[in-house]
Design an enzyme around this catalytic site. Structure first.
Site, PDB file in Angstrom:
ATOM      1  N   GLY A 244       0.877  -1.115  -0.205  1.00 20.11           N
ATOM      2  CA  GLY A 244      -0.089   0.205   0.151  1.00 20.11           C
ATOM      3  C   GLY A 244       0.667   1.161   0.141  1.00 20.11           C
ATOM      4  O   GLY A 244       1.978   1.328  -0.486  1.00 20.11           O
ATOM      5  N   GLY A 315      -0.577   1.469   9.955  1.00 20.25           N
ATOM      6  CA  GLY A 315      -2.003   2.027  10.564  1.00 20.25           C
ATOM      7  C   GLY A 315      -3.050   0.915  10.371  1.00 20.25           C
ATOM      8  O   GLY A 315      -3.000   0.221   9.248  1.00 20.25           O
ATOM      9  N   ASN A 372     -15.991   9.683  11.669  1.00 17.54           N
ATOM     10  CA  ASN A 372     -16.758   8.773  10.785  1.00 17.54           C
ATOM     11  C   ASN A 372     -17.342   7.699  11.759  1.00 17.54           C
ATOM     12  O   ASN A 372     -17.023   7.527  12.788  1.00 17.54           O
ATOM     13  CB  ASN A 372     -15.779   8.184   9.955  1.00 17.54           C
ATOM     14  N   TYR A 378     -10.535   5.021  15.760  1.00 26.66           N
ATOM     15  CA  TYR A 378      -9.316   5.544  14.473  1.00 26.66           C
ATOM     16  C   TYR A 378      -9.640   7.005  14.551  1.00 26.66           C
ATOM     17  O   TYR A 378      -8.474   7.585  14.316  1.00 26.66           O
ATOM     18  CB  TYR A 378     -10.022   4.928  13.213  1.00 26.66           C
ATOM     19  N   THR A 413      -6.408   1.402  -1.949  1.00 25.02           N
ATOM     20  CA  THR A 413      -5.578   0.312  -1.439  1.00 25.02           C
ATOM     21  C   THR A 413      -6.466  -0.909  -0.708  1.00 25.02           C
ATOM     22  O   THR A 413      -7.610  -0.663  -0.803  1.00 25.02           O
ATOM     23  CB  THR A 413      -4.717   0.777  -0.112  1.00 25.02           C
TER      24      THR A 413
HETATM   25  P1  NAD Z   1      -2.391  -1.265   4.615  1.00 22.92           P
HETATM   26  O1  NAD Z   1      -3.199  -1.885   5.344  1.00 22.92           O
HETATM   27  O2  NAD Z   1      -2.214  -1.470   2.931  1.00 22.92           O
HETATM   28  O3  NAD Z   1      -0.789  -1.136   4.997  1.00 22.92           O
HETATM   29  C1  NAD Z   1      -0.420  -0.844   6.077  1.00 22.92           C
HETATM   30  C2  NAD Z   1       0.735  -1.460   6.578  1.00 22.92           C
HETATM   31  O4  NAD Z   1       0.894  -1.334   7.905  1.00 22.92           O
HETATM   32  C3  NAD Z   1       0.638  -3.138   6.535  1.00 22.92           C
HETATM   33  O5  NAD Z   1       1.667  -3.547   5.665  1.00 22.92           O
HETATM   34  C4  NAD Z   1       0.580  -3.562   7.795  1.00 22.92           C
HETATM   35  O6  NAD Z   1       1.413  -4.946   8.074  1.00 22.92           O
HETATM   36  C5  NAD Z   1       1.418  -2.678   8.841  1.00 22.92           C
HETATM   37  N1  NAD Z   1       1.374  -2.558  10.029  1.00 22.92           N
HETATM   38  C6  NAD Z   1       0.033  -2.438  10.620  1.00 22.92           C
HETATM   39  N2  NAD Z   1       0.123  -2.627  12.001  1.00 22.92           N
HETATM   40  C7  NAD Z   1       1.515  -2.861  12.267  1.00 22.92           C
HETATM   41  C8  NAD Z   1       2.337  -3.110  13.340  1.00 22.92           C
HETATM   42  N3  NAD Z   1       1.687  -3.058  14.697  1.00 22.92           N
HETATM   43  N4  NAD Z   1       3.824  -3.108  13.539  1.00 22.92           N
HETATM   44  C9  NAD Z   1       4.247  -2.951  12.129  1.00 22.92           C
HETATM   45  N5  NAD Z   1       3.687  -2.769  11.002  1.00 22.92           N
HETATM   46  C10 NAD Z   1       2.208  -2.904  10.969  1.00 22.92           C
HETATM   47  O7  NAD Z   1      -2.901   0.289   4.593  1.00 22.92           O
HETATM   48  P2  NAD Z   1      -2.768   1.796   3.773  1.00 22.92           P
HETATM   49  O8  NAD Z   1      -3.929   1.816   3.032  1.00 22.92           O
HETATM   50  O9  NAD Z   1      -1.425   1.629   2.780  1.00 22.92           O
HETATM   51  O10 NAD Z   1      -2.647   2.713   4.806  1.00 22.92           O
HETATM   52  C11 NAD Z   1      -1.217   3.396   5.246  1.00 22.92           C
HETATM   53  C12 NAD Z   1      -1.687   4.297   6.257  1.00 22.92           C
HETATM   54  O11 NAD Z   1      -2.144   5.500   5.570  1.00 22.92           O
HETATM   55  C13 NAD Z   1      -2.226   4.046   7.491  1.00 22.92           C
HETATM   56  O12 NAD Z   1      -1.864   4.639   8.653  1.00 22.92           O
HETATM   57  C14 NAD Z   1      -3.687   4.649   7.252  1.00 22.92           C
HETATM   58  O13 NAD Z   1      -4.407   4.817   8.554  1.00 22.92           O
HETATM   59  C15 NAD Z   1      -3.412   5.831   6.354  1.00 22.92           C
HETATM   60  N6  NAD Z   1      -4.682   6.227   5.592  1.00 22.92           N
HETATM   61  C16 NAD Z   1      -5.068   5.095   4.718  1.00 22.92           C
HETATM   62  C17 NAD Z   1      -6.034   5.621   3.708  1.00 22.92           C
HETATM   63  C18 NAD Z   1      -6.582   4.647   2.534  1.00 22.92           C
HETATM   64  O14 NAD Z   1      -7.642   5.698   1.816  1.00 22.92           O
HETATM   65  N7  NAD Z   1      -5.920   3.669   2.059  1.00 22.92           N
HETATM   66  C19 NAD Z   1      -6.634   6.856   4.025  1.00 22.92           C
HETATM   67  C20 NAD Z   1      -6.660   7.604   5.345  1.00 22.92           C
HETATM   68  C21 NAD Z   1      -5.299   7.198   5.990  1.00 22.92           C
END
Ligand code: NAD
Length: 472
Positions: A244, A315, A372, A378, A413
């Site tokens: 992601g 996250g 939300n 969150y 993602t």
């Molecule tokens: P994702 O789930 O695809 O990737 C998150 C990664 O974090 C994963 O590889 C997971 O293994 C890792 N992770 C989770 N817990 C962990 C831990 N305890 N220790 C180590 N690694 C850990 O998520 P994403 O969509 O790529 O999101 C990345 C960030 O962006 C997050 O913080 C998310 O909250 C934020 N975000 C995403 C979106 C979206 O639309 N995708 C929107 C707003 C915010």
């Protein structure tokens, strides 16, 4: 990854033509121009930038320098020829707006709104004439002064008016894939405009629109601000780097020269190793919520001579309405999204494992900040990050360290793949650009905040949301 059907239909001239001919009420988003190539010394080379507004004093000179050094071809819609010096130095005198043919389009609009009268007339005059000249996927930057620096009520009103103006303009331009953003430049921070201008006036900022960005003097300036290979010789730590947004960020940082330490959970061993191999990075299998995580990551950072960039991207969501949410779900979200971020950052700083002029970027969230249903855990954790960075930014500024958050909107993602299809479609459409963003859009924004050129930006939140309707 979810496929955006409307975007594919819109990018095929046959289906686009058919939908338009039939007069079907289907909004077709513009496919955005993006750029994955390494940072260039002159990213605006050959781009026509229509420039207007006051353009006086240090602000005018700094803007002209930033544009010309980035290779822009300035077209002037102002009586003050601020480009006289720098443009001639590049052997390219400015053209005036009158010399532009009726059908000629420009790539970007830049307006210095630091000196407006009560009627805001100059703002109207410039954009009424200039906005129709902007090509699709063009970029607009309006520059003002922060409201706290206003010398009187009229200046304060004008400064805040820019916020509403830019957000509305962004919504009007979004249908054509164009962006509009506001830069609020503190007095004395003019020389720090070049980095933000390069980001907001090019494809790097393709999904950033309707945003204010403050450029200030707080963090001390590095001796060197390279715009090519800006992360050469630097070490970057990225959490959640297996997939992601984290994987896209690791790629962007490595592309600009950084050695990347890719942190993810031990269960994601294979995936992290694969991304690390591709980038020549270092896999670090570490659950960031483990009791010894901060200590272990400090040791990793020190083993690589300290870090210059820290991206807290890991996250999770654990959604349930509050009545149905167990304490366990609450704790899981808060500990990954907030607790671990603070513990690790504090430990890295205390152990002096973070170099001077380092960049720290936290991943917040538009839906978290806006609130939300089903996301009290969150939302609390993603907003908590903003409190933390506001506290920390002034404390680390004398070392030249900056700390900011990125708040992604709807990004394609696995996190958003898991949403019900109707909500997913609605989330895409409810934005100025009418579509979801890509992980690389967020990665480019994180990269910008990781470079020396972002020194003017600290203690802030930058939304990468395509001008989403939700959120401030
Ligand atoms: P994702 O789930 O695809 O990737 C998150 C990664 O974090 C994963 O590889 C997971 O293994 C890792 N992770 C989770 N817990 C962990 C831990 N305890 N220790 C180590 N690694 C850990 O998520 P994403 O969509 O790529 O999101 C990345 C960030 O962006 C997050 O913080 C998310 O909250 C934020 N975000 C995403 C979106 C979206 O639309 N995708 C929107 C707003 C915010």
């Amino acid at each position: 990854m979810a496929s955006d059907l409307l975007l594919s239909l819109a990018s095929d001239p046959r289906s686009r033509g058919l939908i338009q001919r039939l007069g079907l009420p289907i909004p077709l988003p513009q496919r955005l121009d993006r750029d994955d190539a390494p940072y260039a010394a002159r990213p605006l080379e050959g781009r026509r930038v229509l420039v207007g507004g006051a353009l006086e004093g240090e602000l005018g000179r700094a803007l002209a320098r930033a544009l010309v050094e980035a290779g822009a071809e300035p077209i002037l819609a102002s009586p003050t020829d601020v480009f006289d010096g720098p443009a001639e130095a590049w052997g390219r005198p400015t053209r005036s707006l009158d010399a532009l043919g009726d059908t000629e389009r420009v790539d970007a609009l830049v307006f210095d709104a630091s000196s407006l009268d009560l009627g805001l007339g100059a703002l109207y005059e410039f954009f009424h004439a200039a906005a129709p000249r902007l090509r699709p996927c063009g970029h607009v930057v309006v520059i003002g002064r922060p409201v706290e620096e206003a010398r009187d009520g009229v200046a304060a009103a004008a400064s805040q008016a820019l916020d509403g103006f830019v957000r509305s303009l962004a919504k009007e331009l979004g249908r054509r894939g164009s962006t509009a953003n506001l830069v609020l430049c503190e007095a004395g921070a003019e020389a720090r405009l070049a980095g933000p201008a390069r980001f907001l006036l090019t494809e790097r900022g393709a999904f950033v629109t309707a945003q204010p960005l403050r450029v200030g003097r707080l963090a001390s300036m590095p001796t060197d601000v390279p715009f090519e290979r800006p992360l050469d010789g630097k070490v970057a730590m990225v959490t959640g780097a297996a997939r992601g947004i984290g994987a896209a960020t690791a790629r962007a940082l490595a592309r600009e020269g950084a050695k990347v330490l890719l942190v993810d959970r031990p269960a994601d061993d294979e995936l992290v190793a694969e991304v690390a191999r591709e980038l020549g990075g270092v896999p670090v299998l570490q659950d960031i919520t483990a009791p010894d995580a901060a200590e272990a990551l400090v040791a990793t950072a020190k083993a690589h001579g300290g870090v210059d960039v820290v991206v807290h991207n890991a996250g999770i969501t654990r959604d349930k309405t509050l009545a149905k949410m167990s304490r366990e779900l609450w704790d899981q979200a808060v500990s990954v999204n907030l607790g671990a971020v603070i513990r690790v950052t504090d430990a890295l700083l205390a152990a002096q494992a973070v170099h001077e002029h380092a960049r720290v970027v936290l991943l917040s969230s538009v839906s978290g900040l806006a609130g939300n249903v089903g996301q009290t855990n969150y939302g609390a954790s993603k907003a908590g990050l903003v409190g933390y960075l506001r506290y920390l930014a002034p404390l680390v500024a004398s070392k030249g360290i900056t700390i900011n958050a990125i708040a992604p909107g709807f990004i394609e993602t696995r996190l958003t793949d898991a949403m019900p299809v109707t909500i997913r479609e609605a989330a895409r459409r409810l934005s100025a650009l009418g579509q979801g963003g890509q992980p690389r859009d967020v990665a480019e924004a994180i990269l910008f905040l990781s470079t020396p050129g972002s020194v003017g930006v600290t203690g802030g939140v930058l939304r990468v949301c395509g001008g989403a309707l939700v959120g401030a």
